[in-house]
Write a protein that holds these residues in place. Sequence first.
Motif, mmCIF file in Angstrom:
data_model
loop_
_atom_site.group_PDB
_atom_site.id
_atom_site.type_symbol
_atom_site.label_atom_id
_atom_site.label_comp_id
_atom_site.label_asym_id
_atom_site.label_seq_id
_atom_site.Cartn_x
_atom_site.Cartn_y
_atom_site.Cartn_z
ATOM 1 N N CYS A 193 0.829 -1.216 0.000
ATOM 2 C CA CYS A 193 0.000 0.000 0.000
ATOM 3 C C CYS A 193 0.859 1.259 0.000
ATOM 4 C CB CYS A 193 -0.913 0.000 1.222
ATOM 5 S SG CYS A 193 -1.845 1.520 1.408
ATOM 6 N N ILE A 194 0.504 2.218 -0.863
ATOM 7 C CA ILE A 194 1.236 3.488 -0.934
ATOM 8 C C ILE A 194 0.414 4.653 -0.388
ATOM 9 C CG2 ILE A 194 2.711 2.765 -2.854
ATOM 10 C CD1 ILE A 194 0.774 4.270 -4.732
ATOM 11 N N MET A 195 -0.683 4.330 0.305
ATOM 12 C CA MET A 195 -1.512 5.356 0.950
ATOM 13 C C MET A 195 -2.000 6.436 -0.024
ATOM 14 S SD MET A 195 -1.753 4.304 3.982
ATOM 15 C CE MET A 195 -2.568 5.680 4.764
ATOM 16 N N CYS A 196 -2.455 6.001 -1.167
ATOM 17 C CA CYS A 196 -2.925 6.977 -2.149
ATOM 18 C C CYS A 196 -4.355 7.430 -1.853
ATOM 19 C CB CYS A 196 -2.844 6.390 -3.550
ATOM 20 S SG CYS A 196 -4.000 5.033 -3.840
ATOM 21 N N GLY A 197 -5.124 6.582 -1.154
ATOM 22 C CA GLY A 197 -6.494 6.964 -0.799
ATOM 23 C C GLY A 197 -7.536 6.623 -1.850
ATOM 24 N N ALA A 198 -7.122 6.018 -2.952
ATOM 25 C CA ALA A 198 -8.095 5.667 -4.000
ATOM 26 C C ALA A 198 -9.181 4.755 -3.439
ATOM 27 C CB ALA A 198 -7.389 4.991 -5.174
ATOM 28 N N CYS A 199 -8.792 3.798 -2.602
ATOM 29 C CA CYS A 199 -9.753 2.821 -2.083
ATOM 30 C C CYS A 199 -10.771 3.464 -1.142
ATOM 31 C CB CYS A 199 -9.020 1.686 -1.375
ATOM 32 S SG CYS A 199 -7.922 2.218 -0.053
ATOM 33 N N ALA A 234 -8.259 1.845 3.528
ATOM 34 C CA ALA A 234 -6.817 2.097 3.631
ATOM 35 C C ALA A 234 -6.336 1.965 5.072
ATOM 36 C CB ALA A 234 -6.482 3.482 3.081
ATOM 37 N N LEU A 277 -6.673 -1.647 6.274
ATOM 38 C CA LEU A 277 -5.651 -2.504 5.666
ATOM 39 C C LEU A 277 -4.338 -2.349 6.430
ATOM 40 C CD1 LEU A 277 -4.977 -4.364 3.154
ATOM 41 C CD2 LEU A 277 -3.950 -2.309 2.176
ATOM 42 N N CYS A 299 -7.841 -0.003 -6.202
ATOM 43 C CA CYS A 299 -6.437 -0.023 -5.758
ATOM 44 C C CYS A 299 -5.450 -0.145 -6.923
ATOM 45 C CB CYS A 299 -6.207 -1.163 -4.785
ATOM 46 S SG CYS A 299 -4.485 -1.226 -4.228
ATOM 47 N N PRO A 300 -4.580 0.853 -7.098
ATOM 48 C CA PRO A 300 -3.617 0.801 -8.204
ATOM 49 C C PRO A 300 -2.544 -0.252 -7.971
ATOM 50 C CG PRO A 300 -3.190 2.709 -6.824
ATOM 51 C CD PRO A 300 -4.457 2.091 -6.317
ATOM 52 N N LYS A 301 -2.435 -0.753 -6.768
ATOM 53 C CA LYS A 301 -1.440 -1.786 -6.471
ATOM 54 C C LYS A 301 -2.083 -3.176 -6.454
ATOM 55 C CE LYS A 301 1.572 1.046 -6.641
ATOM 56 N NZ LYS A 301 2.554 0.934 -7.724
ATOM 57 N N ILE A 337 -4.145 -4.627 -4.570
ATOM 58 C CA ILE A 337 -4.170 -5.308 -3.270
ATOM 59 C C ILE A 337 -5.564 -5.887 -3.040
ATOM 60 C CG2 ILE A 337 -3.862 -5.005 -0.773
ATOM 61 C CD1 ILE A 337 -1.991 -2.642 -1.449
ATOM 62 N N ILE A 349 -7.776 -6.027 -0.877
ATOM 63 C CA ILE A 349 -8.100 -5.375 0.403
ATOM 64 C C ILE A 349 -9.247 -6.063 1.128
ATOM 65 C CG2 ILE A 349 -8.620 -3.164 1.498
ATOM 66 C CD1 ILE A 349 -7.782 -1.862 -1.210
HETATM 67 S S1 SF4 Z 1 -5.952 2.079 -3.074
HETATM 68 FE FE1 SF4 Z 1 -4.404 0.493 -2.616
HETATM 69 S S2 SF4 Z 1 -2.457 1.617 -2.518
HETATM 70 FE FE2 SF4 Z 1 -4.092 3.176 -2.407
HETATM 71 S S3 SF4 Z 1 -4.450 3.493 -0.184
HETATM 72 FE FE3 SF4 Z 1 -5.893 1.905 -0.843
HETATM 73 S S4 SF4 Z 1 -4.836 -0.056 -0.467
HETATM 74 FE FE4 SF4 Z 1 -3.265 1.573 -0.409
#
Ligand code: SF4
Lengths: 161, 235
Positions: free
Chosen positions: B148-154, B171, B174, B214-216, B218, B220
Amino acid sequence: MASQYGKSRRSNAGNWFLHRITGTFLVFLLITHFWVQHYDDTTRSVVEQVVTEKGERPEYSEAAQKAVRAKFGADAEVTSYDVLMLRLADPVYAVLWKGFNILFLIAALHHGFYGLNNILTDYIRNPLNRKIATSLSWTAALVLLVIGVYSVIVAGWGYAP
Amino acid sequence: MELTAKIKRYNPEKDDAPHWETYEVPAEPDDSALSLLLYVKWHLDGTLTFRKSCAHGICGSDAMKINGENKLACSELVQDLVSGDGDTIKFAPLPAAPVIKDLVIDQSRFFEKYRAVKPWLMTEGPAPEREREQSPEEFDIIEDATKCIMCGACTHACPSTWSDPDYLGPAAMLKAYRYTFDTRDDGAEERLPVLDSDKGLWKCYTIFNCNQACPKDIDITRWLSALKRRSVTAA
Ligand code: SF4
Ligand code: FES
């Protein structure tokens, strides 16, 4: 800034867990309920009656008529109500079916009202209003439970058509 | 090719409400969506404001709503967003958060939730002489969550957040998973009661919007379900 995310006073894990359990349970209970109440040979007539056109005499499966007449005499009028009450009046079956129905009732009420509570707390954010809404809904569940259990217990009690 | 960038603009000092503006932008299919924004800022309108830093999907600064979905602008290619010349790409700030300016949201609530779950290693007993060891198998349990890069998309894609902005959100939870299931951590007793609340785990209805955003990539929802089971056993 003081955080609003302190430790919660009451755990909700139990309700969430019960929601899973009752959900799984309800699948089986519903199938059994539908089968027994609407499709079983002795009670299929209930469905047949519903689809019979107005004014015509309802049709009953032979098994249903026989069961009711065996119990209440050869002249007994056979209605869907009789068929259902008959099952609940039978001392052996009654324990089984009343137990089943009470279980069904509890599962359905918990499952439904937990869901309703989630929806209520999704939209009501004021803590006081939240409290009021959740207390009211659980009270309604309790009232329905009492009414439901009472009806199940007294149904068919000393029934004679 | 020539594309239209439709951007939701908002300047609190001038505007009463956000409004859309369009810009004609030249682009290559393998450009990132971020490069369109940079083109606008450098050549067309220097007042356009957005966050970005690494441009390589590492810092998590540029999560925004692109064509209706929460994505990292730097990690989305133009060819995956349009079907041809003259098409439009829409840019808006992440939903369910106050907008500071244009595509920049106020993240203070997001990070308050993050801090609430105590996202650090909590241990008992004296510190060891050397580092705290962990086997590859033990790391496997939390590997996905550590990406997770803490982007906040989720969190800003979650309907539970939309209905209650104070909901802890994917986020933060997770992160709670990442530490609670870390074999070196002893903090479950402190962390779980924060999650086991009407702002926490039980407001996750497994909608899966977070996974999709999530761009990664994950998983979640899966890890939040593991946390729920842990909470049930702990309660
Ligand atoms: S969308 Fe993915 S990368 Fe971004 S905060 Fe949520 S879990 Fe982390
Ligand atoms: S700019 Fe760093 S993640 Fe996109």
